[in-house]
Design a protein around this motif. Sequence first.
Motif, mmCIF file in Angstrom:
data_model
loop_
_atom_site.group_PDB
_atom_site.id
_atom_site.type_symbol
_atom_site.label_atom_id
_atom_site.label_comp_id
_atom_site.label_asym_id
_atom_site.label_seq_id
_atom_site.Cartn_x
_atom_site.Cartn_y
_atom_site.Cartn_z
ATOM 1 N N VAL A 134 0.814 -1.209 0.000
ATOM 2 C CA VAL A 134 0.000 0.000 0.000
ATOM 3 C C VAL A 134 0.853 1.266 0.000
ATOM 4 O O VAL A 134 0.369 2.354 -0.366
ATOM 5 N N ALA A 135 2.124 1.165 0.381
ATOM 6 C CA ALA A 135 3.013 2.320 0.352
ATOM 7 C C ALA A 135 3.368 2.751 -1.063
ATOM 8 O O ALA A 135 3.803 3.879 -1.285
ATOM 9 N N ASP A 136 3.170 1.856 -2.034
ATOM 10 C CA ASP A 136 3.537 2.140 -3.423
ATOM 11 C C ASP A 136 2.352 2.683 -4.207
ATOM 12 O O ASP A 136 1.183 2.446 -3.860
ATOM 13 N N GLU A 137 2.663 3.371 -5.301
ATOM 14 C CA GLU A 137 1.599 3.784 -6.200
ATOM 15 C C GLU A 137 0.949 2.549 -6.828
ATOM 16 O O GLU A 137 1.542 1.475 -6.890
ATOM 17 N N ILE A 138 -0.259 2.703 -7.290
ATOM 18 C CA ILE A 138 -1.009 1.598 -7.887
ATOM 19 C C ILE A 138 -0.642 1.453 -9.359
ATOM 20 O O ILE A 138 -0.429 2.442 -10.062
ATOM 21 N N ASP A 139 -0.577 0.201 -9.809
ATOM 22 C CA ASP A 139 -0.338 -0.078 -11.224
ATOM 23 C C ASP A 139 -1.427 0.631 -12.045
ATOM 24 O O ASP A 139 -2.625 0.363 -11.856
ATOM 25 N N PRO A 140 -1.072 1.555 -12.942
ATOM 26 C CA PRO A 140 -2.067 2.386 -13.653
ATOM 27 C C PRO A 140 -3.226 1.632 -14.293
ATOM 28 O O PRO A 140 -4.375 2.126 -14.232
ATOM 29 N N PRO A 141 -3.028 0.441 -14.906
ATOM 30 C CA PRO A 141 -4.189 -0.237 -15.501
ATOM 31 C C PRO A 141 -5.290 -0.606 -14.502
ATOM 32 O O PRO A 141 -6.438 -0.839 -14.903
ATOM 33 N N LEU A 142 -4.956 -0.642 -13.202
ATOM 34 C CA LEU A 142 -5.943 -1.001 -12.191
ATOM 35 C C LEU A 142 -6.770 0.187 -11.706
ATOM 36 O O LEU A 142 -7.825 0.001 -11.088
ATOM 37 N N LEU A 143 -6.325 1.393 -11.989
ATOM 38 C CA LEU A 143 -7.008 2.583 -11.491
ATOM 39 C C LEU A 143 -8.446 2.649 -12.012
ATOM 40 O O LEU A 143 -8.702 2.447 -13.199
ATOM 41 N N GLU A 144 -9.371 2.921 -11.087
ATOM 42 C CA GLU A 144 -10.802 3.080 -11.415
ATOM 43 C C GLU A 144 -11.334 1.916 -12.245
ATOM 44 O O GLU A 144 -12.106 2.116 -13.180
ATOM 45 N N SER A 145 -10.958 0.692 -11.885
ATOM 46 C CA SER A 145 -11.356 -0.462 -12.697
ATOM 47 C C SER A 145 -12.154 -1.508 -11.927
ATOM 48 O O SER A 145 -12.466 -2.560 -12.472
ATOM 49 N N PHE A 146 -12.535 -1.207 -10.662
ATOM 50 C CA PHE A 146 -13.306 -2.162 -9.868
ATOM 51 C C PHE A 146 -14.594 -1.515 -9.370
ATOM 52 O O PHE A 146 -14.621 -0.336 -9.034
ATOM 53 N N GLN A 173 -8.923 5.009 -5.184
ATOM 54 C CA GLN A 173 -8.260 5.085 -6.480
ATOM 55 C C GLN A 173 -8.677 3.945 -7.412
ATOM 56 O O GLN A 173 -8.672 4.089 -8.630
ATOM 57 N N LEU A 174 -9.017 2.812 -6.848
ATOM 58 C CA LEU A 174 -9.359 1.632 -7.637
ATOM 59 C C LEU A 174 -10.828 1.591 -8.040
ATOM 60 O O LEU A 174 -11.230 0.775 -8.873
ATOM 61 N N LEU A 175 -11.644 2.492 -7.496
ATOM 62 C CA LEU A 175 -13.094 2.394 -7.595
ATOM 63 C C LEU A 175 -13.650 3.118 -8.819
ATOM 64 O O LEU A 175 -13.256 4.245 -9.142
ATOM 65 N N THR A 176 -14.598 2.446 -9.496
ATOM 66 C CA THR A 176 -15.320 3.066 -10.603
ATOM 67 C C THR A 176 -16.388 4.007 -10.055
ATOM 68 O O THR A 176 -16.686 4.020 -8.857
ATOM 69 N N ASP A 177 -16.995 4.785 -10.950
ATOM 70 C CA ASP A 177 -18.109 5.647 -10.559
ATOM 71 C C ASP A 177 -19.247 4.791 -10.010
ATOM 72 O O ASP A 177 -19.548 3.714 -10.536
#
Length: 294
Positions: A134-146, A173-177
């Motif tokens: 969790v200390a690291d940034e998230i892999d960009p393809p996962l952003l807003e994709s769940f 950060q991972l959450l869709t609308d």
Amino acid sequence: MSEKDDSKRNGNGRNGQPRRKALDLRLALNALSDVVQNRPPPIREFDQIYMKVGDMVVYAEYLCRKLDGRSLVFVGDGDAIGLSIAHLMNEGILDYGPSRIILLDFDERMVNSVNRFAQGNDFADRMEARLYNVADEIDPPLLESFEAFHINPPWGQYNDGKSVISFLRRGAQLLTDDGLGVVAIADDETKKWPGQVLRMTQKAAIDLGMAVVEMQPHMHTYHLEDAPELASCAMIFRKVEKFELKNEPLTTEEKKDFYGRDQHLEARFVREIAHIGRGMADPRDYKIESEVLE
């Protein structure tokens, strides 16, 4: 997605939730005993404290109802609730639940145990685990994709809830609308700090564009030797407003007292050491004394 569409996706039960068949408690407990047997031993210094099995059954069913049909990401899951859900669904004990599950965890033992179990029980197409801190940034393809996230983070007694908020931000950060976020967090009216952390968590969620839509108090208990009475609640948030978050590592300040007083977030990953006889007693834990024959 409209409320009508959301209700249709989640089945035709009351309040848009799936109709439930009677839960076979014996089958459910036996299934979760498989999960518990597969789970690696907890590392207390990283605040890995495991939930009791009866509460795991109740909670897994609850999450399946609330998150039915949604893609679900766990940001950390030492309790193996995600694997419990997947196994209960795969065994036909629950016929509703998330459409797919991904676990992001910094403990390679947990990641490997989940992937081995999913592959061995033929549901690797519906659940997988990946190494992530969790200390690291998230892999960009996962952003807003769940469509849903779940966190049960270190409860923040000694860092004013910063550990909880760090996990909450990753979930956001991972959450869709219109996505849902579930947070398991300490719930004890006899102590002051759980209430303070609850308040800060709700405030942080609002700042992240989410609103509280449900809370289940005192829902879980744990194998916690120094505070066996301490319980946690489940809060559900809904994303109601888009909020731009920078995808960046945690700061030094955010890592302080992360796992408790003077227990900072310093480790990147917990690595698994391969050994023979997985699931069996460690020979370093016992010795055999033979009978002396005269």
